[in-house]
Design a protein around this motif. Structure first.
Motif, PDB file in Angstrom:
ATOM      1  N   HIS A 150       0.839  -1.198   0.000  1.00  0.00           N
ATOM      2  CA  HIS A 150       0.000   0.000   0.000  1.00  0.00           C
ATOM      3  C   HIS A 150       0.870   1.243   0.000  1.00  0.00           C
ATOM      4  CE1 HIS A 150      -3.324  -2.656   0.769  1.00  0.00           C
ATOM      5  NE2 HIS A 150      -2.720  -3.146   1.826  1.00  0.00           N
ATOM      6  N   PRO A 151       0.449   2.288  -0.728  1.00  0.00           N
ATOM      7  CA  PRO A 151       1.275   3.503  -0.763  1.00  0.00           C
ATOM      8  C   PRO A 151       1.325   4.210   0.595  1.00  0.00           C
ATOM      9  CG  PRO A 151      -0.748   3.794  -2.033  1.00  0.00           C
ATOM     10  CD  PRO A 151      -0.747   2.401  -1.560  1.00  0.00           C
ATOM     11  N   GLU A 152       2.398   4.958   0.821  1.00  0.00           N
ATOM     12  CA  GLU A 152       2.465   5.868   1.965  1.00  0.00           C
ATOM     13  C   GLU A 152       1.606   7.075   1.616  1.00  0.00           C
ATOM     14  OE1 GLU A 152       4.622   3.500   4.132  1.00  0.00           O
ATOM     15  OE2 GLU A 152       4.800   5.558   4.878  1.00  0.00           O
ATOM     16  N   TYR A 153       0.979   7.643   2.622  1.00  0.00           N
ATOM     17  CA  TYR A 153       0.043   8.741   2.368  1.00  0.00           C
ATOM     18  C   TYR A 153       0.510  10.000   3.081  1.00  0.00           C
ATOM     19  CZ  TYR A 153      -4.344  11.379   2.639  1.00  0.00           C
ATOM     20  OH  TYR A 153      -5.304  12.359   2.566  1.00  0.00           O
ATOM     21  N   MET A 213      -4.605   3.434 -10.754  1.00  0.00           N
ATOM     22  CA  MET A 213      -4.111   2.563  -9.682  1.00  0.00           C
ATOM     23  C   MET A 213      -4.869   1.238  -9.712  1.00  0.00           C
ATOM     24  SD  MET A 213      -3.648   5.306  -6.566  1.00  0.00           S
ATOM     25  CE  MET A 213      -3.508   4.118  -5.251  1.00  0.00           C
ATOM     26  N   LYS A 214      -6.182   1.311  -9.883  1.00  0.00           N
ATOM     27  CA  LYS A 214      -6.983   0.085  -9.891  1.00  0.00           C
ATOM     28  C   LYS A 214      -6.623  -0.803 -11.059  1.00  0.00           C
ATOM     29  CE  LYS A 214     -11.218   1.484  -7.593  1.00  0.00           C
ATOM     30  NZ  LYS A 214     -12.671   1.380  -7.703  1.00  0.00           N
TER      31      LYS A 214
END
Lengths: 289, 161
Positions: free
Chosen positions: A3-6, A39-40
């Motif tokens: 998961h990306p860092e936000y 992204m999806k």
């Protein structure tokens, strides 16, 4: 998939610093209507999401010296609904209205539409025809670029490492300027343009001579383009039917559409020229009113 | 990366741990169990995932959960008040605007967003307003009639309430 860092920077400087540091691993989250889809589909796998919506002041729309300044985070719905903007630049409002659906327009931003840089980006032709400028914020400060130079290629804009699009400035148009945007597609909503055209012309009411013509087209080249040859013909020869064949020829020279699922290149050549003529004709007729 | 968000859904506030690439749709359906909101295309094309975000219709499949911290969401479950159907819901039922029902939650919430903005829409404005909501069953005629029927009822409600 990791998961990306936000991140939620609170200032432009913070955002630019983060983007500089993360380089190609970061994606800017504005409206997200293009980003989330990519992204999806697995086309983009950002390691870092930099949400720029917490930065104050990037979404304002206000008049300035007869023109308008639009923050990059102004939502497409806000651009479509802004009464003052519609009065000054009706083709910008109609371009915004033509995008997606109510749901998309409530989330998508004008900056995102430009930076996603589809050759068919609907906000582009009108801004090109109005000779808008974009202000880009970066780690070294701001720079201003004519919008025509901002689009570099399909999906590519002139943003260097650490930079983000902050504002779009539309200079005031002369009072007798008539303008129009038309988007060609199978539906009146939810479509990518097959061809789009924006025309802004300054016509002398009595002589019908054209003092200034700006014509821009979308979805017919690697980027949205100005049709400079055609503009010169309109300015030199006027808008009368006798000039049309030359205008058509000029348009055909200045675009290089591809064939894709939405239409063949030949269809686009034909319709780009026809739509330009129809736009000019419509604006001339509106002079009578 | 997991983030904690605070989200008000149908007037109830939740504190939720979400992954950074989760959509609002996923949170609504899977974390909160509110399955009235549907996933049709997952790409913002069909509108069956429509919810009201701070009062405005959006495609929840395209909104990241981390992005709605502190915001307010209304799903179809939140429209009825104390068990009484909203005028738009009643109009959909009475006009026969529901067949399989899959598009209906999104369609009704879009209609609410539309009527909040344009209390007396023309047919053209309704058609453009629901352009982001696909229905494979009805052909839209009854849906448009239902929205037209609901409009005066909502104006009445606004005066009373």
């Amino acid at each position: 998939m990791k998961h990306p860092e936000y991140h939620e920077p609170k200032t432009i400087q913070e955002a630019c610093s983060l983007l500089s540091g993360f380089g190609k691993g970061a994606s800017i989250l504005a409206g997200g209507t293009d980003l989330v889809i990519q992204m999806k589909r697995g086309r983009l796998r950002p390691e870092h999401l930099v949400n720029i919506k917490k930065i104050e002041g990037l979404d304002a729309i206000h008049e300035e010296g007869g023109g308008f300044r639009l923050g990059a985070l102004a939502k497409i719905a806000e651009v479509a609904d802004h009464a003052g903007l519609r009065r000054a630049f009706p083709l910008i409002a109609s371009a915004a209205e033509s995008i997606g659906s109510l749901q998309i327009r409530n989330v998508a931003t004008i900056g995102g539409n430009l930076c996603n840089a589809s050759p068919a980006a609907d906000m582009a032709p009108g801004l090109l025809a109005l000779e808008a400028e974009v202000r880009i914020a970066g780690p070294q400060g701001s720079r201003t670029v004519p919008i025509e130079d901002f689009f570099v290629g399909p999906g590519k804009v002139d943003l260097r490492s650490g930079e983000l699009l902050a504002e779009i400035f539309i200079p005031g148009a002369a009072r007798n300027t008539k303008m129009l945007f038309h988007k060609l597609g199978p539906r009146r909503a939810m479509d990518c343009s097959v061809v789009s055209v924006a025309v802004a012309i300054r016509l002398d009411r009595s002589t019908k001579r054209c003092e200034k013509a700006r014509i821009a087209l979308g979805a017919v080249a690697q980027t949205p383009v100005r049709a400079r040859e055609a503009e010169k013909i309109v300015e030199g020869k006027g808008v009368d039917q006798s000039a049309w064949p030359e205008i058509v020829e000029a348009i055909r020279h200045e675009i290089c559409p591809i064939s894709d699922v939405r239409g063949s290149a030949e269809y686009r050549y034909e319709t780009a020229a026809n739509l330009t003529i129809r736009a000019i004709e419509s604006l001339v007729n509106s002079l009578e009113e | 990366m997991t983030c904690r968000i605070s989200l008000c859904v149908n007037d109830e506030t939740y504190s939720l741990d979400v992954d950074t690439d989760w959509t609002l749709l996923k949170v609504i359906r899977e974390q909160l169990g509110l399955t009235g909101t549907k996933e049709g295309c997952g790409e913002g094309q069909c509108g069956s995932c429509t919810v009201l975000l701070d009062g405005k219709p959006v495609n929840s499949c395209l909104v990241l959960a981390v992005d709605v911290n502190g915001k307010s969401v209304t799903t179809i479950e939140g429209l009825a008040e104390k068990g009484k159907l909203h005028p738009i819901q009643t109009a959909f039922v009475e006009k026969g605007a529901i067949q399989c029902g899959f598009c209906t939650p999104g369609m009704i919430l879009t209609a609410k967003g539309l009527l909040d903005r344009l209390p007396s829409p023309t047919e053209e404005e309704i058609r453009l307003g629901i352009a982001g909501n696909l229905c494979r069953c009805t052909g839209y005629a009854k849906i448009i009639e239902a929205i037209q029927a609901a409009a005066p009822l909502m104006r009445g409600k606004a005066q009373v309430g």
